[in-house]
Write a protein that holds these residues in place. Structure first.
Motif, PDB file in Angstrom:
ATOM      1  N   LYS A  66      29.062 -47.549 -44.411  1.00  0.00           N
ATOM      2  CA  LYS A  66      28.542 -48.864 -43.948  1.00  0.00           C
ATOM      3  C   LYS A  66      27.584 -49.409 -43.507  1.00  0.00           C
ATOM      4  N   ARG A  67      26.500 -49.071 -45.009  1.00  0.00           N
ATOM      5  CA  ARG A  67      25.109 -49.309 -44.665  1.00  0.00           C
ATOM      6  C   ARG A  67      24.234 -49.008 -43.813  1.00  0.00           C
ATOM      7  N   GLY A  68      24.288 -47.568 -43.127  1.00  0.00           N
ATOM      8  CA  GLY A  68      23.642 -47.522 -42.195  1.00  0.00           C
ATOM      9  C   GLY A  68      23.017 -48.259 -40.990  1.00  0.00           C
ATOM     10  N   CYS A  69      21.962 -48.010 -40.553  1.00  0.00           N
ATOM     11  CA  CYS A  69      21.719 -48.956 -39.544  1.00  0.00           C
ATOM     12  C   CYS A  69      20.487 -49.098 -39.520  1.00  0.00           C
ATOM     13  N   CYS A  71      18.323 -50.506 -36.319  1.00  0.00           N
ATOM     14  CA  CYS A  71      18.181 -50.854 -35.076  1.00  0.00           C
ATOM     15  C   CYS A  71      16.892 -50.029 -34.667  1.00  0.00           C
ATOM     16  N   GLN A  72      16.107 -49.079 -35.762  1.00  0.00           N
ATOM     17  CA  GLN A  72      15.597 -48.117 -35.888  1.00  0.00           C
ATOM     18  C   GLN A  72      15.100 -47.009 -33.800  1.00  0.00           C
ATOM     19  N   ALA A  73      16.363 -46.764 -33.625  1.00  0.00           N
ATOM     20  CA  ALA A  73      16.851 -46.778 -32.367  1.00  0.00           C
ATOM     21  C   ALA A  73      16.827 -47.464 -31.389  1.00  0.00           C
ATOM     22  N   ARG A  74      16.654 -48.939 -31.243  1.00  0.00           N
ATOM     23  CA  ARG A  74      16.767 -49.275 -30.306  1.00  0.00           C
ATOM     24  C   ARG A  74      17.283 -49.989 -29.436  1.00  0.00           C
ATOM     25  N   LEU A  75      19.136 -50.150 -30.513  1.00  0.00           N
ATOM     26  CA  LEU A  75      19.938 -49.985 -30.081  1.00  0.00           C
ATOM     27  C   LEU A  75      21.208 -48.726 -29.635  1.00  0.00           C
ATOM     28  N   HIS A  76      20.505 -47.465 -30.404  1.00  0.00           N
ATOM     29  CA  HIS A  76      21.148 -46.863 -30.128  1.00  0.00           C
ATOM     30  C   HIS A  76      20.247 -45.724 -30.534  1.00  0.00           C
ATOM     31  N   PRO A  77      20.553 -44.292 -29.670  1.00  0.00           N
ATOM     32  CA  PRO A  77      20.218 -43.033 -29.951  1.00  0.00           C
ATOM     33  C   PRO A  77      19.219 -42.525 -30.805  1.00  0.00           C
ATOM     34  N   LEU A  78      18.283 -41.651 -30.664  1.00  0.00           N
ATOM     35  CA  LEU A  78      17.274 -41.794 -31.913  1.00  0.00           C
ATOM     36  C   LEU A  78      18.142 -40.339 -32.470  1.00  0.00           C
ATOM     37  N   SER A  79      18.462 -40.401 -33.658  1.00  0.00           N
ATOM     38  CA  SER A  79      19.337 -39.255 -34.555  1.00  0.00           C
ATOM     39  C   SER A  79      18.543 -37.677 -34.678  1.00  0.00           C
ATOM     40  N   SER A  80      19.700 -37.235 -33.886  1.00  0.00           N
ATOM     41  CA  SER A  80      18.791 -35.467 -33.340  1.00  0.00           C
ATOM     42  C   SER A  80      18.594 -34.743 -34.621  1.00  0.00           C
ATOM     43  N   CYS A  88      10.513 -43.397 -46.423  1.00  0.00           N
ATOM     44  CA  CYS A  88       9.349 -44.354 -46.642  1.00  0.00           C
ATOM     45  C   CYS A  88       9.235 -44.895 -44.872  1.00  0.00           C
ATOM     46  N   GLY A  89       9.195 -43.804 -44.279  1.00  0.00           N
ATOM     47  CA  GLY A  89       8.930 -43.880 -42.466  1.00  0.00           C
ATOM     48  C   GLY A  89      10.239 -44.543 -41.890  1.00  0.00           C
ATOM     49  N   LEU A  90      11.441 -44.527 -41.980  1.00  0.00           N
ATOM     50  CA  LEU A  90      11.917 -46.113 -41.522  1.00  0.00           C
ATOM     51  C   LEU A  90      12.612 -44.770 -40.184  1.00  0.00           C
ATOM     52  N   ILE A  91      12.796 -45.637 -38.932  1.00  0.00           N
ATOM     53  CA  ILE A  91      13.192 -44.558 -37.494  1.00  0.00           C
ATOM     54  C   ILE A  91      14.559 -44.953 -38.085  1.00  0.00           C
ATOM     55  N   LEU A  92      15.463 -43.214 -37.751  1.00  0.00           N
ATOM     56  CA  LEU A  92      16.853 -43.382 -37.911  1.00  0.00           C
ATOM     57  C   LEU A  92      17.055 -43.538 -36.594  1.00  0.00           C
ATOM     58  N   CYS A  93      18.330 -43.709 -36.658  1.00  0.00           N
ATOM     59  CA  CYS A  93      18.986 -43.767 -35.598  1.00  0.00           C
ATOM     60  C   CYS A  93      20.552 -42.624 -35.229  1.00  0.00           C
ATOM     61  N   GLU A  94      21.239 -42.189 -34.528  1.00  0.00           N
ATOM     62  CA  GLU A  94      22.541 -41.701 -34.530  1.00  0.00           C
ATOM     63  C   GLU A  94      23.615 -42.083 -35.680  1.00  0.00           C
ATOM     64  N   LEU A  95      23.933 -43.601 -36.164  1.00  0.00           N
ATOM     65  CA  LEU A  95      24.252 -43.741 -37.089  1.00  0.00           C
ATOM     66  C   LEU A  95      24.260 -43.226 -38.238  1.00  0.00           C
ATOM     67  N   ASN A  96      23.091 -43.003 -38.524  1.00  0.00           N
ATOM     68  CA  ASN A  96      22.945 -42.580 -39.335  1.00  0.00           C
ATOM     69  C   ASN A  96      23.008 -41.179 -40.325  1.00  0.00           C
ATOM     70  N   LEU A  97      23.798 -40.783 -40.588  1.00  0.00           N
ATOM     71  CA  LEU A  97      24.581 -39.129 -40.864  1.00  0.00           C
ATOM     72  C   LEU A  97      23.233 -38.628 -42.094  1.00  0.00           C
ATOM     73  N   HIS A 217      31.075 -48.973 -33.933  1.00  0.00           N
ATOM     74  CA  HIS A 217      29.468 -48.848 -33.570  1.00  0.00           C
ATOM     75  C   HIS A 217      28.926 -50.583 -34.171  1.00  0.00           C
ATOM     76  N   LYS A 218      28.026 -51.108 -33.142  1.00  0.00           N
ATOM     77  CA  LYS A 218      27.875 -52.748 -33.673  1.00  0.00           C
ATOM     78  C   LYS A 218      26.238 -51.696 -34.630  1.00  0.00           C
ATOM     79  N   ARG A 219      26.649 -51.976 -35.750  1.00  0.00           N
ATOM     80  CA  ARG A 219      25.412 -51.889 -36.732  1.00  0.00           C
ATOM     81  C   ARG A 219      24.489 -52.833 -37.085  1.00  0.00           C
TER      82      ARG A 219
END
Length: 256
Positions: A66-69, A71-80, A88-97, A217-219
């Motif tokens: 699904k090509r990830g997301c 949004c850098q945790a601005r649209l979805h919660p931060l990945s736990s 690379c330092g990319l902020i990952l939301c909870e849609l990035n498994l 979810h909107k990615r």
């Protein structure tokens, strides 16, 4: 030949007097191992088990279909599990498994030691969730038994003799029984008798109707590889002009 009670009529062979041995049919063994039908698993347990199994079978280099997301945790919660890509330092939301690679650089987001620790944590969460569900199920059974004992219940004989009971009504009106329908035509004034059988509705079909699909979810897609810039030189008289052609109006700050 002397005839006795066990000799067949018109038979002269001794072998026909011996009763044949009937072989008892042997029970057929079911192929494969039959699994014990336990209680259904909850949505949370199924989700945790799938994530744990995906982590065990993944190498960390697989891309998310699904090509990830982005949004850098601005649209979805931060990945736990993996809040940031360590490469690379990319902020990952909870849609990035965590079983998939980083959607930007393609590197693994977990070290082998961190992956093993996360699998152990998921095992503990699954065991805890199953224990809570079993405890809640046992509590519900006890409450149902307590509620049943608080009211008098009819015996099987009295329930069968009671008119309009559930068993009698089901026996007299079974499911999908053909009925005679009497209709009157308003134009011809004639009476018409037809047979009607209600359609059979299975429990699985009714459950599928009740079950609603999970919302997708909107990615946020990945940013373009090439940054669009303007080649036009800014006007010194109007330095705030948008040279990309967008309709933007400059609003000067208010003076107090």
């Amino acid at each position: 030949m002397h005839k006795t009670a066990w000799t067949q009529k018109g038979s002269s062979l001794p072998s026909e007097r011996i009763p044949s041995k009937k072989q008892a049919p042997q029970p057929t063994k079911a192929k494969g191992k039959q699994k014990d039908a336990g209680p259904p698993k909850s949505k949370e347990v199924v989700k945790l088990e799938k994530l744990r199994d995906d982590l065990r079978n993944a190498t960390g280099k697989e891309r998310d279909p699904k090509r990830g997301c982005f949004c850098q945790a601005r649209l979805h919660p931060l990945s736990s599990y993996t809040p940031i890509c360590r490469t690379c330092g990319l902020i990952l939301c909870e849609l990035n498994l965590p079983n998939f690679a980083c959607p930007h650089c393609g590197e693994s987001t977990l070290l082998p030691a961190a992956r093993n620790a996360l699998i152990a944590t998921l095992d503990a969460q699954i065991s805890e969730a199953i224990a809570k569900e079993e405890e809640g199920r046992a509590r519900a059974i006890q409450e149902a038994r307590a509620a049943e004992g608080a009211f008098p219940t009819l015996s099987a004989a009295s329930r069968a003799s009671t008119p309009g009971s559930g068993s009698d009504s089901q026996a007299s009106h079974p499911v999908n029984q053909t009925h005679k329908v009497l209709s009157l035509n308003s134009k011809t004034r004639k009476i018409k008798v037809e047979s009607y059988t209600p359609p059979a509705i299975s429990r699985a079909a009714s459950a599928e109707r009740v079950k609603q699909a999970e919302p997708e979810h909107k990615r946020v897609p990945a940013p373009p590889a090439e940054v669009v810039i303007s080649r036009t030189q800014p006007d010194p008289q109007r330095p705030w002009t948008n040279t990309r052609g967008l309709n933007v109006t400059y609003v000067p700050p208010s003076r107090i």
